[in-house]
Structures are given as structure tokens and as C-alpha cells.
Design an enzyme around this catalytic site. Structure first.
Site, PDB file in Angstrom:
ATOM      1  N   ALA A 169       0.848  -1.190   0.000  1.00 56.04           N
ATOM      2  CA  ALA A 169       0.000   0.000   0.000  1.00 56.04           C
ATOM      3  C   ALA A 169       0.886   1.243   0.000  1.00 56.04           C
ATOM      4  O   ALA A 169       2.032   1.209   0.450  1.00 56.04           O
ATOM      5  CB  ALA A 169      -0.911   0.014   1.238  1.00 56.04           C
ATOM      6  N   PHE A 233       5.392   3.963   2.140  1.00 58.32           N
ATOM      7  CA  PHE A 233       5.344   2.881   1.157  1.00 58.32           C
ATOM      8  C   PHE A 233       5.503   1.554   1.889  1.00 58.32           C
ATOM      9  O   PHE A 233       6.578   1.253   2.426  1.00 58.32           O
ATOM     10  CB  PHE A 233       6.461   3.043   0.119  1.00 58.32           C
ATOM     11  CG  PHE A 233       6.225   4.134  -0.880  1.00 58.32           C
ATOM     12  CD1 PHE A 233       5.813   3.843  -2.175  1.00 58.32           C
ATOM     13  CD2 PHE A 233       6.420   5.462  -0.525  1.00 58.32           C
ATOM     14  CE1 PHE A 233       5.593   4.860  -3.096  1.00 58.32           C
ATOM     15  CE2 PHE A 233       6.211   6.491  -1.444  1.00 58.32           C
ATOM     16  CZ  PHE A 233       5.796   6.188  -2.726  1.00 58.32           C
ATOM     17  N   GLU A 234       4.428   0.782   1.943  1.00 61.09           N
ATOM     18  CA  GLU A 234       4.465  -0.586   2.461  1.00 61.09           C
ATOM     19  C   GLU A 234       4.600  -1.502   1.245  1.00 61.09           C
ATOM     20  O   GLU A 234       3.681  -1.607   0.441  1.00 61.09           O
ATOM     21  CB  GLU A 234       3.188  -0.901   3.240  1.00 61.09           C
ATOM     22  CG  GLU A 234       3.121  -0.294   4.617  1.00 61.09           C
ATOM     23  CD  GLU A 234       3.895  -1.117   5.639  1.00 61.09           C
ATOM     24  OE1 GLU A 234       4.373  -2.211   5.288  1.00 61.09           O
ATOM     25  OE2 GLU A 234       4.026  -0.651   6.776  1.00 61.09           O
ATOM     26  N   MET A 235       5.735  -2.173   1.120  1.00 59.53           N
ATOM     27  CA  MET A 235       6.064  -2.823  -0.142  1.00 59.53           C
ATOM     28  C   MET A 235       6.117  -4.340  -0.003  1.00 59.53           C
ATOM     29  O   MET A 235       6.592  -4.882   1.005  1.00 59.53           O
ATOM     30  CB  MET A 235       7.415  -2.307  -0.641  1.00 59.53           C
ATOM     31  CG  MET A 235       7.473  -0.787  -0.779  1.00 59.53           C
ATOM     32  SD  MET A 235       9.119  -0.191  -1.238  1.00 59.53           S
ATOM     33  CE  MET A 235      10.089  -0.770   0.163  1.00 59.53           C
ATOM     34  N   GLU A 290       3.895  -3.098  10.087  1.00 59.60           N
ATOM     35  CA  GLU A 290       4.624  -1.879   9.711  1.00 59.60           C
ATOM     36  C   GLU A 290       5.444  -1.398  10.862  1.00 59.60           C
ATOM     37  O   GLU A 290       5.638  -0.899  11.615  1.00 59.60           O
ATOM     38  CB  GLU A 290       3.631  -0.826   9.231  1.00 59.60           C
ATOM     39  CG  GLU A 290       4.256   0.390   8.682  1.00 59.60           C
ATOM     40  CD  GLU A 290       4.342   1.478   9.708  1.00 59.60           C
ATOM     41  OE1 GLU A 290       5.394   2.145   9.750  1.00 59.60           O
ATOM     42  OE2 GLU A 290       3.430   1.655  10.473  1.00 59.60           O
TER      43      GLU A 290
END
Length: 290
Positions: A169, A233-235, A290
Site C-alpha cells: 500500500a 510505502f508498504e512494499m 509496519e
């Protein structure tokens, strides 16, 4: 450049004394050597482990931007993406921008594959270590988080991308314990996250609404304190990405970083105060993400 990133993965497998951060430092030095006209090494100070928190300055434009990875030491995929961004931007800087890239903020955690940083006062979750309107714990227990806070102030950073794994996300403030999640710049943030996720196809939206409440996180601090256009940025889909996973994360996120910086306002947000109320009744504790 990928061989440098993959060597990071190889070093992460070794149970010997922590040496992984030295590989990151060598990688930054190599990029600087290969791109002497567009890059400059820098550091923001010493961490609690006594290591210099090294980064790469790219370009010489009037608008200063930041990419910072690995607040959480076990999220080494974010380091790989930051290194990929450093290499790509060094070869092709963004016109009118200066981009500062810090691949590892949590050095002791990175070296030991641990989410937390070791400090004299105990283990610290760096991404809960910043002041904020709803933060209830003492901030800046970590020298690294204080150094980063001082750095964005000193360099007048306008836009920042903070990199994490894993929950694909691209998110914007507010993300802390409140029901009043809307800032004065909802439409601007929505346009920025959409532009940043063209290649990745990641979900986009408000950090608390789409993920969960996290008090004391960098992305909220940067916007609340300074009006920095700050995206999270959650990658990817794992804290343990393979070499091919990291390559894909680089391929689909680096163009989004570039588009984010190009499309973001060239000045900090003027109305960045939080005017709502804190609400801890629905705060979630999914700290494994996170």
C-alpha cells in the site's frame, strides 16, 4: 547494481558477527564512485551503535526530498529498494530536485535481523519514537530518529518517502490514534498516492483507515511538525523477500518515487497542525506489520 543488492541478502544469511551494514556502506560508495557528477556521500550523525548513518545525496536541484528505509531492522527488503532507487536516481537525477537517500536508519536492528534498535535505554521501535499529537511515550530514545528529525529540519525537506515491508500500500497522514484522520490536503494526498502506485498497483489511502493506528511514526511526524509531504510505502508481501521479490519491488516502486517527487508541491504544506482529538479506543497493535 542488483549484484550489490543481492550481496546484502547473502550477508543477511550469515550468523556471524554483524557486518551487513558495511555492505550497504560499500554499495553507496560504489554508486558514488560510478556517478561522481550527480552524487555525494553524507551522513546524518552516529547511531547508538556508534556507526555513521550514511546516505547518498543525488542531484543539485532547489527542491530537497528524502527516501528513508529500514526504521525496522528486519525489513531488509526496504533497504534493497532504497539502494535500487539510489542507483536509478544517480544515473538519472530528477531535474530541479535534490534527493537524499538513507537506506538503513536502524543499523543494529538491520545487522541482527531484528525489528528493534538496541540503545542504552533498551530496545526501541524507531517508528514509534517520534513526537506527535497523540503519542504518549517519550520520543527520541534513539539517536538515529533524533538525527533524522534534525536532518529534515536542517535541509528543509519538502517531500519524503518512508519505506517498509510488508502490506502492499501507499499511505498518507493521519495514521495515529484518532477518528479525525483528514488533513487540509486530502485531495493533494490522494493524487500523490495514486501517482505513486501506477506500476505497483498497491492499495492507496489514509494510513489509519487502510492499515492501523501507529502513534509516533515518522510519516505523521514529518507532516505534523514541518508540513513535509510524507508518504508511507508498504512494499511487497513478506519481511523475507527473495532476490526476485526485491527486484520486482524495485521495478514497481522506484518509478513511483520519481513521480511522487515530481508531482508533489514544491513547498511544504502551510496548514499542517492537527486540530482533531485523540482516540485510543480503536488503536490496533498489529506491530508485526509496519
Amino acid at each position: 547494481m542488483l549484484h550489490i543488492i543481492f550481496s546484502l541478502l547473502v550477508s543477511m544469511q550469515a550468523p556471524a558477527a554483524p557486518t551487513n551494514y558495511s555492505v550497504v556502506q560499500d554499495g553507496l560508495k560504489k554508486i558514488a564512485q560510478e556517478n561522481p557528477t550527480t552524487t555525494e556521500l553524507f551522513d546524518i550523525g552516529l547511531s547508538d551503535s556508534g556507526d555513521p548513518i550514511m546516505g547518498l545525496k543525488i542531484g543539485n536541484g532547489e527542491t530537497p526530498d528524502l527516501i528513508v528505509a529500514t526504521h525496522h531492522g528486519n525489513e531488509y527488503g526496504s533497504t534493497g529498494v532504497a539502494m535500487g532507487a539510489a542507483d536509478a536516481f544517480a544515473k538519472n537525477p530528477i531535474v530541479g530536485h535534490t534527493v537524499y537517500i538513507i537506506p538503513v536508519l536502524n543499523i543494529s536492528g538491520y545487522n541482527n535481523r531484528n525489528r528493534y534498535e538496541r540503545t542504552p535505554s533498551g530496545s526501541v521501535d524507531q517508528n514509534r519514537d517520534y513526537p506527535g499529537p497523540c503519542a504518549t511515550t517519550q520520543p527520541f530514545r534513539s539517536k538515529a530518529t533524533k538525527a533524522l528529525a534534525d536532518f529534515i529540519d536542517k535541509k528543509n525537506i519538502v517531500s519524503s518517502a518512508t519505506l517498509h515491508t510488508y502490506w502492499p500500500a501507499v499511505l498518507y497522514p493521519w495514521g495515529f490514534s484518532t477518528k479525525d484522520i483528514t488533513t487540509s490536503y486530502e485531495s493533494t494526498f490522494i493524487n500523490l498516492v495514486k501517482a505513486s502506485a501506477v506500476e505497483s498497483g498497491y492499495a492507496v489511502g489514509n494510513s489509519k483507515e487502510l492499515l492501523y493506528a501507529a502513534d509516533g511514526a515518522f510519516e505523521d511526524y514529518a507532516f505534523w511538525k514541518h508540513g513535509v509531504w510524507s508518504l508511507l510505502f508498504e512494499m511487497g508481501k513478506s519481511h523475507n523477500p527473495s532476490q526476485s521479490d526485491i527486484k520486482r519491488m524495485i521495478d514497481v516502486n522506484v518509478p513511483g518515487f520519481r513521480r511522487f517527487f515530481e508531482n508533489a508541491p514544491k513547498e511544504r504544506a502551510a496548514n499542517h497542525d492537527f486540530t482533531g482529538k485523540c482516540d485510543y479506543t480503536r488503536a490496533l497493535q498489529r506491530t508485526h506489520l509496519e
